[in-house]
Write a protein that holds these residues in place. Sequence first.
Motif, PDB file in Angstrom:
ATOM      1  N   ASN A 120       0.817  -1.111  -0.068  1.00 46.42           N
ATOM      2  CA  ASN A 120       0.052  -0.158   0.020  1.00 46.42           C
ATOM      3  C   ASN A 120       0.871   1.200  -0.132  1.00 46.42           C
ATOM      4  O   ASN A 120       1.030   1.972   1.005  1.00 46.42           O
ATOM      5  CB  ASN A 120      -0.892   0.015   1.057  1.00 46.42           C
ATOM      6  N   PRO A 121       1.697   1.466  -0.935  1.00 49.72           N
ATOM      7  CA  PRO A 121       2.172   2.857  -1.171  1.00 49.72           C
ATOM      8  C   PRO A 121       1.660   3.889  -1.133  1.00 49.72           C
ATOM      9  O   PRO A 121       2.347   4.964  -0.815  1.00 49.72           O
ATOM     10  CB  PRO A 121       3.233   2.536  -2.479  1.00 49.72           C
ATOM     11  N   GLY A 122       0.418   4.007  -1.309  1.00 53.84           N
ATOM     12  CA  GLY A 122      -0.417   5.163  -1.419  1.00 53.84           C
ATOM     13  C   GLY A 122      -1.075   5.490   0.055  1.00 53.84           C
ATOM     14  O   GLY A 122      -1.478   6.589   0.200  1.00 53.84           O
ATOM     15  N   GLY A 123      -0.597   4.747   1.101  1.00 55.75           N
ATOM     16  CA  GLY A 123      -1.044   5.008   2.316  1.00 55.75           C
ATOM     17  C   GLY A 123      -0.323   6.387   2.923  1.00 55.75           C
ATOM     18  O   GLY A 123       0.801   6.884   2.496  1.00 55.75           O
ATOM     19  N   LEU A 124      -1.004   7.039   4.199  1.00 54.61           N
ATOM     20  CA  LEU A 124      -0.458   8.069   4.579  1.00 54.61           C
ATOM     21  C   LEU A 124       0.557   7.975   5.998  1.00 54.61           C
ATOM     22  O   LEU A 124       1.604   8.702   5.948  1.00 54.61           O
ATOM     23  CB  LEU A 124      -1.582   9.056   4.727  1.00 54.61           C
ATOM     24  N   PHE A 125       0.138   6.849   6.520  1.00 55.76           N
ATOM     25  CA  PHE A 125       0.863   6.832   7.905  1.00 55.76           C
ATOM     26  C   PHE A 125       1.681   5.590   8.019  1.00 55.76           C
ATOM     27  O   PHE A 125       1.398   4.697   7.640  1.00 55.76           O
ATOM     28  CB  PHE A 125      -0.157   6.637   9.044  1.00 55.76           C
ATOM     29  N   ASP A 126       3.108   5.665   8.232  1.00 50.88           N
ATOM     30  CA  ASP A 126       3.869   4.721   8.219  1.00 50.88           C
ATOM     31  C   ASP A 126       4.144   4.431   9.770  1.00 50.88           C
ATOM     32  O   ASP A 126       4.758   5.360  10.531  1.00 50.88           O
ATOM     33  CB  ASP A 126       5.310   5.160   7.766  1.00 50.88           C
ATOM     34  N   VAL A 127       3.773   3.160  10.101  1.00 57.29           N
ATOM     35  CA  VAL A 127       4.076   3.038  11.514  1.00 57.29           C
ATOM     36  C   VAL A 127       5.082   1.872  11.815  1.00 57.29           C
ATOM     37  O   VAL A 127       4.966   0.746  11.263  1.00 57.29           O
ATOM     38  CB  VAL A 127       2.493   2.241  12.138  1.00 57.29           C
ATOM     39  N   ARG A 128       6.301   2.249  12.285  1.00 58.32           N
ATOM     40  CA  ARG A 128       7.171   1.212  12.152  1.00 58.32           C
ATOM     41  C   ARG A 128       7.500   0.781  13.542  1.00 58.32           C
ATOM     42  O   ARG A 128       8.015   1.603  14.736  1.00 58.32           O
ATOM     43  CB  ARG A 128       8.490   2.041  11.689  1.00 58.32           C
ATOM     44  N   MET A 129       7.559  -0.563  13.512  1.00 59.13           N
ATOM     45  CA  MET A 129       7.920  -1.152  14.873  1.00 59.13           C
ATOM     46  C   MET A 129       9.335  -1.722  15.235  1.00 59.13           C
ATOM     47  O   MET A 129       9.596  -2.626  14.282  1.00 59.13           O
ATOM     48  CB  MET A 129       6.656  -2.574  14.901  1.00 59.13           C
ATOM     49  N   MET A 130       9.756  -1.336  16.098  1.00 55.31           N
ATOM     50  CA  MET A 130      11.343  -1.866  16.471  1.00 55.31           C
ATOM     51  C   MET A 130      11.215  -2.452  17.764  1.00 55.31           C
ATOM     52  O   MET A 130      10.008  -2.531  18.378  1.00 55.31           O
ATOM     53  CB  MET A 130      12.102  -0.311  16.935  1.00 55.31           C
ATOM     54  N   ARG A 131      12.167  -2.919  18.313  1.00 63.34           N
ATOM     55  CA  ARG A 131      12.383  -3.631  19.380  1.00 63.34           C
ATOM     56  C   ARG A 131      11.740  -3.088  20.658  1.00 63.34           C
ATOM     57  O   ARG A 131      10.807  -3.407  21.535  1.00 63.34           O
ATOM     58  CB  ARG A 131      13.698  -4.216  19.903  1.00 63.34           C
ATOM     59  N   ASP A 132      12.254  -1.595  20.730  1.00 60.29           N
ATOM     60  CA  ASP A 132      11.733  -0.783  21.873  1.00 60.29           C
ATOM     61  C   ASP A 132      10.811   0.351  21.694  1.00 60.29           C
ATOM     62  O   ASP A 132      10.330   0.828  22.776  1.00 60.29           O
ATOM     63  CB  ASP A 132      12.986   0.020  22.848  1.00 60.29           C
ATOM     64  N   VAL A 133      10.583   0.644  20.580  1.00 60.93           N
ATOM     65  CA  VAL A 133       9.986   1.716  19.996  1.00 60.93           C
ATOM     66  C   VAL A 133       9.110   1.739  18.770  1.00 60.93           C
ATOM     67  O   VAL A 133       9.472   0.818  18.151  1.00 60.93           O
ATOM     68  CB  VAL A 133      10.898   2.814  19.840  1.00 60.93           C
ATOM     69  N   THR A 134       7.810   2.242  18.900  1.00 62.21           N
ATOM     70  CA  THR A 134       7.027   2.204  17.782  1.00 62.21           C
ATOM     71  C   THR A 134       7.084   3.678  17.303  1.00 62.21           C
ATOM     72  O   THR A 134       6.720   4.763  17.870  1.00 62.21           O
ATOM     73  CB  THR A 134       5.642   1.897  18.018  1.00 62.21           C
ATOM     74  N   ALA A 151      20.699   5.720  -5.845  1.00 59.92           N
ATOM     75  CA  ALA A 151      19.836   4.629  -6.297  1.00 59.92           C
ATOM     76  C   ALA A 151      18.378   4.676  -5.602  1.00 59.92           C
ATOM     77  O   ALA A 151      18.179   4.635  -4.805  1.00 59.92           O
ATOM     78  CB  ALA A 151      20.379   3.431  -6.182  1.00 59.92           C
ATOM     79  N   TYR A 152      17.363   4.440  -6.570  1.00 59.75           N
ATOM     80  CA  TYR A 152      15.885   4.368  -6.019  1.00 59.75           C
ATOM     81  C   TYR A 152      15.198   3.227  -6.947  1.00 59.75           C
ATOM     82  O   TYR A 152      15.627   2.525  -7.963  1.00 59.75           O
ATOM     83  CB  TYR A 152      15.190   5.783  -6.674  1.00 59.75           C
ATOM     84  N   ARG A 153      13.995   3.188  -6.127  1.00 63.26           N
ATOM     85  CA  ARG A 153      12.982   2.030  -6.742  1.00 63.26           C
ATOM     86  C   ARG A 153      11.673   2.770  -6.737  1.00 63.26           C
ATOM     87  O   ARG A 153      11.161   3.378  -5.847  1.00 63.26           O
ATOM     88  CB  ARG A 153      13.039   0.657  -5.634  1.00 63.26           C
ATOM     89  N   THR A 154      10.880   2.489  -7.639  1.00 62.99           N
ATOM     90  CA  THR A 154       9.698   3.126  -7.802  1.00 62.99           C
ATOM     91  C   THR A 154       8.711   2.139  -7.153  1.00 62.99           C
ATOM     92  O   THR A 154       8.478   0.913  -7.566  1.00 62.99           O
ATOM     93  CB  THR A 154       9.271   3.428  -9.582  1.00 62.99           C
ATOM     94  N   LEU A 155       7.776   2.711  -6.512  1.00 67.74           N
ATOM     95  CA  LEU A 155       7.013   1.836  -5.772  1.00 67.74           C
ATOM     96  C   LEU A 155       5.559   1.754  -6.542  1.00 67.74           C
ATOM     97  O   LEU A 155       4.990   2.769  -7.229  1.00 67.74           O
ATOM     98  CB  LEU A 155       6.448   2.378  -4.404  1.00 67.74           C
ATOM     99  N   PRO A 156       4.951   0.773  -6.502  1.00 68.34           N
ATOM    100  CA  PRO A 156       5.397  -0.693  -5.499  1.00 68.34           C
ATOM    101  C   PRO A 156       6.044  -1.629  -6.117  1.00 68.34           C
ATOM    102  O   PRO A 156       6.909  -2.169  -5.643  1.00 68.34           O
ATOM    103  CB  PRO A 156       3.889  -1.221  -5.178  1.00 68.34           C
ATOM    104  N   ASP A 157       6.075  -1.594  -7.434  1.00 66.01           N
ATOM    105  CA  ASP A 157       6.823  -2.432  -8.182  1.00 66.01           C
ATOM    106  C   ASP A 157       7.288  -2.151  -9.548  1.00 66.01           C
ATOM    107  O   ASP A 157       7.760  -2.952 -10.345  1.00 66.01           O
ATOM    108  CB  ASP A 157       6.083  -3.883  -8.512  1.00 66.01           C
ATOM    109  N   GLY A 158       7.481  -0.864  -9.678  1.00 65.48           N
ATOM    110  CA  GLY A 158       8.065  -0.162 -10.780  1.00 65.48           C
ATOM    111  C   GLY A 158       9.636  -0.185 -10.888  1.00 65.48           C
ATOM    112  O   GLY A 158      10.259  -1.137 -10.259  1.00 65.48           O
TER     113      GLY A 158
END
Length: 520
Positions: A61-75, A233-240
Amino acid sequence: MRPSYDAIVVGSGFGGGIAACRLAEAGHSVCVLERGRRFGRDDFPESPEQAPEALFHEKVNPGGLFDVRMMRDVTVITAAGVGGGSLVYANVQLTAPPDVFDAGWPEAVTADELTPWYTRTEDALQPRTTPPDPPLRKVEAFAAAGRRAGREAELLPIAVHFGDAREHPFSGAPQEGCQNLARCDLGCPIHAKNTVDITYIARAEAHGAEVYPLHLVEGIVPPASPGGPWRIAYRTLPDGPKGTVEAPTVVLAAGTIGSSRLLLTNGKRLKGLSPALGSRFSGNGDALGMAFEPKAPDVRDARNDFGPVMTSRLDYGAERRLMLADGGLPANFDVLLDVARGVDVIRGWQRWLLRLRDVLIKVGWSDQALRPREVSLAERQTNTDALVFLMIGRDAADGQMLLTPLRRFDIRWSKAGSAQLFADLERTAKELAAAADATPVYALEGGPLSNFATVHPLGGCPMADDPARGVVDDGGAVHGYPGLYVLDGSIVPTSLGVNPSKTIAALAERGVERLVERLS
């Protein structure tokens, strides 16, 4: 996209938008690479049922707005989109307290030094306090609760346009005046917020800058010889398609998490980076408090669903090194307040998926993005009467970003070094709830894995005069790598104790001005 430019900017939030704007104004060809999409007025979530599609995920879902990243000690919760965090922040434009700069900063960066740069940001962001008409019940109720606790509330300067529809004077972008929708943190459907996309980015494009959404940067290759071009170097999302672009100047402004991750994962090509890379992580003392069902007659019926999300604060900086501001949400999103009450809004097989994620994170497969299919929110009881407290304090900024043995980005953090702050945050929230004769709730640990969650991450590429103690100098130039800059929240070496956007913007204005001078 051309094969080369004068400058490449990675990211389009406060740091990237400002860098692109000022470089383009100076006549340089600029390419902006942004992992998120562009958001128009009709593209923001309007109901809890849309929560899954609002989650950014680079594959599904590269069109989403919120990126929720889950780490060991922090979200960590950030935004993805042209305009970066400005799309979903509460618009607060506060300068950092002067004594913040007394320790941990380069010698040249002081409150006095930043004053003109703070002021310069106001041309685009145009902060002002909430007007008295129409009267906002949330402002009145919050002020009444403060008085009952022996504190006087003050209105906050917020980057919001109040008044008739207009063309923004900085960029010419069309926008309407605030309609008190309480949607600042979800995306404003009328563009009343003076966000980076309709201010700095719009002006940058008017001066020829080229912005490429859905372009995720993954590689940084240094020049083959002094003065040569950097290759990105870049990658075009989602699979470009994948691709590369070159420039003699590169500005990383992918945010605290994005820029730190990029430098860590490209460490084999950039072996001369400071050993301080990844250090000084801070959640800026973020915490959430609430006062449910207030019974004090002048506090009841707070109507947290009508008005800008944040309008006022109580300043405890002198004695507790924290501030407490009011908050709000549209009525149909009050389910998010139930999360803080301990209601499990993620249930069934989705909850089991998150538990599996937690196991993987603990063994080193961290930096997991919450996926759309793992979230479903149902409307519950109405919480529009509640007082919502958005709290920020000056934590120890002692977290560490790193790569796990599995080469995954992660954050190591403990609240032990900031124990007094977090005790004071809880005490303050409960004092105010008691003054309002309400049921208190204090939430430090939350998020999908019930660990510390922050929306104001700082550090990772801290600035310092000594390359052994900082990744960049006081202007954002990476020590030892001419032509490479970092201009975003990652260069802030301490917590700020207030909303960080204005300080990040001021540092970016100051840094890019020096960059432009070097290029002229």
